[in-house]
Scaffold this motif. Structure first.
Motif, PDB file in Angstrom:
ATOM      1  N   SER A   5      -2.446  -1.282   5.179  1.00 15.91           N
ATOM      2  CA  SER A   5      -1.545  -1.556   4.059  1.00 15.91           C
ATOM      3  C   SER A   5      -2.235  -1.154   2.762  1.00 15.91           C
ATOM      4  CB  SER A   5      -1.179  -3.046   3.994  1.00 15.91           C
ATOM      5  OG  SER A   5      -0.528  -3.458   5.178  1.00 15.91           O
ATOM      6  N   VAL A  22       3.641  -1.311  -2.374  1.00 19.35           N
ATOM      7  CA  VAL A  22       2.737  -1.513  -1.235  1.00 19.35           C
ATOM      8  C   VAL A  22       3.268  -0.692  -0.065  1.00 19.35           C
ATOM      9  CG1 VAL A  22       1.800  -3.170   0.413  1.00 19.35           C
ATOM     10  CG2 VAL A  22       1.994  -3.790  -2.001  1.00 19.35           C
ATOM     11  N   GLN A  48       2.983   0.808   3.944  1.00 15.33           N
ATOM     12  CA  GLN A  48       2.558   0.481   5.303  1.00 15.33           C
ATOM     13  C   GLN A  48       2.336   1.784   6.084  1.00 15.33           C
ATOM     14  OE1 GLN A  48       1.893  -2.653   5.771  1.00 15.33           O
ATOM     15  NE2 GLN A  48       2.942  -3.396   3.926  1.00 15.33           N
ATOM     16  N   GLY A  99      -5.228  -5.311   2.568  1.00 16.76           N
ATOM     17  CA  GLY A  99      -5.315  -6.006   3.847  1.00 16.76           C
ATOM     18  C   GLY A  99      -6.749  -6.373   4.192  1.00 16.76           C
TER      19      GLY A  99
END
Length: 215
Positions: free
Chosen positions: A122, A140, A142, A161
């Motif tokens: 992340s 953000v 992923q 993360g």
């Protein structure tokens, strides 16, 4: 009259787009002659008859970068310096590794737009628009997400993360350049006069002196 203005506007837009990236090649390829002594806007070409597969090949992006540094990230570049066959093709690539909470500090690429893809983890990303708005646009990302940083704008990435993050980014220049803001401002050689930085950043002179000593 309106049609002429529209045509003129389209022409100027096309010219501006053409000037916004590396020049187009005038041959199939121009493998960089890294030992050449000729100074040009880029790298000189070696004889195309001597080109071979390894000129267009790079191996190593599967290897994690060493993130044991102050910012917790490592950029592994693939530009015309590392991959001679990229010379004059107007594109390059980087792998970026981030330790937990590692940061790729605010920086700019003076000659390239960047498009980044998260391979693992992340990643918080953001860029700041130009004056006078200076608006931050952030998101953000992923695994599998893609984000673009427009040419010349200050941008950054941060691992949000607890695990490592890997990203791959493509840039629209064989030599995009990078200006890390903190390094350029507080680590210039010779130093920018401290009174200039005190006024520009509205900081105490001792703070500025300390920052310059760190960089």
């Amino acid at each position: 009259m309106a049609s002429r203005l529209c045509l003129f506007g389209l022409l100027m837009f096309s010219i501006s787009m053409a000037l916004a990236s590396d020049h187009s090649p005038l041959q199939d390829f121009c493998v960089a002659d890294t030992k050449g002594q000729v100074l040009v806007n880029g790298l000189a070409c070696k004889d195309p008859k001597l080109a071979e597969a390894n000129d267009f090949f790079f191996s190593g992006l599967h290897l994690p970068g060493n993130t044991s540094n102050a910012v917790g990230s490592r950029v592994t570049p693939v530009t015309a310096t590392q991959l001679p066959g990229l010379n004059t093709l107007g594109i390059s690539l980087v792998r970026i590794d981030y330790a937990p909470w590692g940061l790729n500090p605010p920086h700019t690429h003076p000659r390239a737009t960047e498009i980044l893809t998260v391979i693992e983890g992340s990643l918080e990303v953001g860029f700041v628009t130009s004056n006078p708005e200076n608006r931050q646009i952030t998101k953000v990302l992923q695994k599998g997400d893609v984000f673009v940083f427009p040419v010349g704008l200050i941008h950054y990435q941060r691992n949000v993360g607890s695990g490592n993050v890997v990203a791959i980014a493509a840039l629209s220049s064989q030599n995009p350049g990078v200006i890390t803001i903190a390094n350029a401002v507080f680590g210039s050689k010779p130093d920018i006069a401290s009174d200039i930085l005190v006024k520009a950043f509205q900081l105490d002179k001792n703070v500025v002196t300390d920052l310059q000593s760190w960089f």
